[in-house]
Scaffold this active site. Structure first.
Site, PDB file in Angstrom:
ATOM      1  N   ASP A  98      -1.372  20.941   6.678  1.00 58.02           N
ATOM      2  CA  ASP A  98      -0.042  21.279   6.177  1.00 58.02           C
ATOM      3  C   ASP A  98       0.924  21.325   7.351  1.00 58.02           C
ATOM      4  O   ASP A  98       0.535  21.647   8.483  1.00 58.02           O
ATOM      5  CB  ASP A  98      -0.048  22.668   5.528  1.00 58.02           C
ATOM      6  CG  ASP A  98      -0.725  22.686   4.167  1.00 58.02           C
ATOM      7  OD1 ASP A  98      -1.316  21.665   3.764  1.00 58.02           O
ATOM      8  OD2 ASP A  98      -0.669  23.742   3.510  1.00 58.02           O
ATOM      9  N   HIS A 155      -8.286  19.247   8.556  1.00 62.07           N
ATOM     10  CA  HIS A 155      -9.271  18.478   7.797  1.00 62.07           C
ATOM     11  C   HIS A 155      -9.309  17.027   8.256  1.00 62.07           C
ATOM     12  O   HIS A 155      -8.483  16.586   9.062  1.00 62.07           O
ATOM     13  CB  HIS A 155      -8.947  18.567   6.308  1.00 62.07           C
ATOM     14  CG  HIS A 155      -9.095  19.957   5.749  1.00 62.07           C
ATOM     15  ND1 HIS A 155     -10.047  20.285   4.826  1.00 62.07           N
ATOM     16  CD2 HIS A 155      -8.402  21.108   5.999  1.00 62.07           C
ATOM     17  CE1 HIS A 155      -9.954  21.575   4.521  1.00 62.07           C
ATOM     18  NE2 HIS A 155      -8.952  22.091   5.219  1.00 62.07           N
ATOM     19  N   SER A 261       0.095  25.483  15.675  1.00 64.67           N
ATOM     20  CA  SER A 261       0.257  24.467  16.703  1.00 64.67           C
ATOM     21  C   SER A 261       0.537  23.105  16.083  1.00 64.67           C
ATOM     22  O   SER A 261       1.272  22.993  15.110  1.00 64.67           O
ATOM     23  CB  SER A 261      -0.963  24.418  17.615  1.00 64.67           C
ATOM     24  OG  SER A 261      -0.645  23.703  18.779  1.00 64.67           O
TER      25      SER A 261
END
EC number: 4.1.1.65
Length: 301
Positions: A98, A155, A261
């Site tokens: 995200d 992911h 980050s």
């Protein structure tokens, strides 16, 4: 003093602060606090943080602040199984996290675009690994910035077999979009974990970039990479098959940040095409397609 002058003054102050702040000490302090299990104090901090950054806890497996023993447990909270659908088209590559797109585009003459007026070296980003840098010349890159409000597990954008992981020590500058516009070579200066994969789209690199208050970076196959922080480049190589091989499917978790980050993905030349609707500042979700599928390319042809 005009409003423009005031804005310029505060911008310069923000930039100067990044150079003056004791980055490592602040990061260690944040990591210490984030691991503490202080009951009501921890739950109050989680509630305040959630309110400030408008975090949607209802999409998390644990939807109440008092269900988390520590701030770190909250920060790397897993989501409900259906919260992030993974694009099912195996010919499409997905976003690994995200966030929002800092930049994306072509790798030209060994350079990646950081922000207006700033480029940085691919070789520097890959810890002066010139052979690997050559393999991605004329390829493509995408930089995804994770803000404090975002889901902070990372992911796989596609199926992949891990070949190599490299830990690179470095600075801990904040990586928010404002500082990306003002600190040269930012992503190649910061601490980072570089993961090399073989994929159906050729070689692919996924880089987890550290930042101020990013107390640690972890991967599912090696656990927490930092701390400790040895100050030396470290490298691990992995077999391509057998019981020890690290094989991950598209959408599977591969790592996490303890506080926020950036993730950078590198692809080789002529392997992918980004969706034309994507641009810098586009908000994205993990599992969302970033590339044009083979079917779409065929129809366009």
């Amino acid at each position: 003093m005009t409003q423009q002058s005031k804005n310029s003054y505060w911008q310069q102050l923000k930039i100067a602060f990044q150079y003056m702040v004791p980055q490592l000490a602040l990061t260690r302090l944040a990591g210490w606090f984030a691991e503490k299990q202080w009951g009501a104090v921890t739950h109050l901090a989680i509630k305040a943080f959630s309110a400030k950054y408008k975090i949607n806890l209802q999409e998390a497996e644990k939807s109440e602040a008092n269900q988390y023993a520590s701030f770190n447990e909250f920060f790397i909270r897993p989501l409900k199984a259906d919260a992030r659908p993974i694009n099912a088209d195996q010919s499409a590559v997905c976003f690994p996290a995200d966030g929002c797109i800092s930049e994306l585009g072509n790798i030209i003459n060994g350079q990646l675009f950081q922000a207006k007026g700033h480029f940085f070296s691919l070789s520097d980003l890959l810890a002066d690994d010139k052979k690997s840098a050559e393999a991605f010349e004329n390829g493509k890159f995408v930089t995804t910035y994770l803000s404090p409000r975002d889901y902070h597990r990372v992911h796989m954008p596609c199926d992949g077999v891990l070949r190599k992981m490299v830990y690179v020590p470095g600075d801990l500058f904040s990586v928010n979009p404002f500082l990306a516009q003002h600190i040269p070579n930012l992503f190649a200066r910061n601490e980072r974990v570089i993961c090399y994969f073989d994929t159906p789209f050729g070689a692919m690199v996924q880089i987890l970039v550290g930042a101020t208050i990013t107390a640690s970076i972890s991967t599912v196959w090696a656990g927490v990479i930092n701390p400790p922080r040895s100050g030396k480049v470290q490298q691990w190589e992995y077999p391509q098959d057998g019981a020890s091989a690290v094989q991950l499917k598209k959408g599977e978790e591969m790592g996490a940040f303890r506080l926020g980050s950036t993730v950078i993905n590198l692809f080789q030349a002529d392997k992918i095409e980004f969706l034309p609707t994507l641009k810098a500042t586009s908000a994205v979700n993990m599992g969302q397609a970033m590339t044009v599928s083979a079917a779409m390319q065929d129809s366009a042809a």
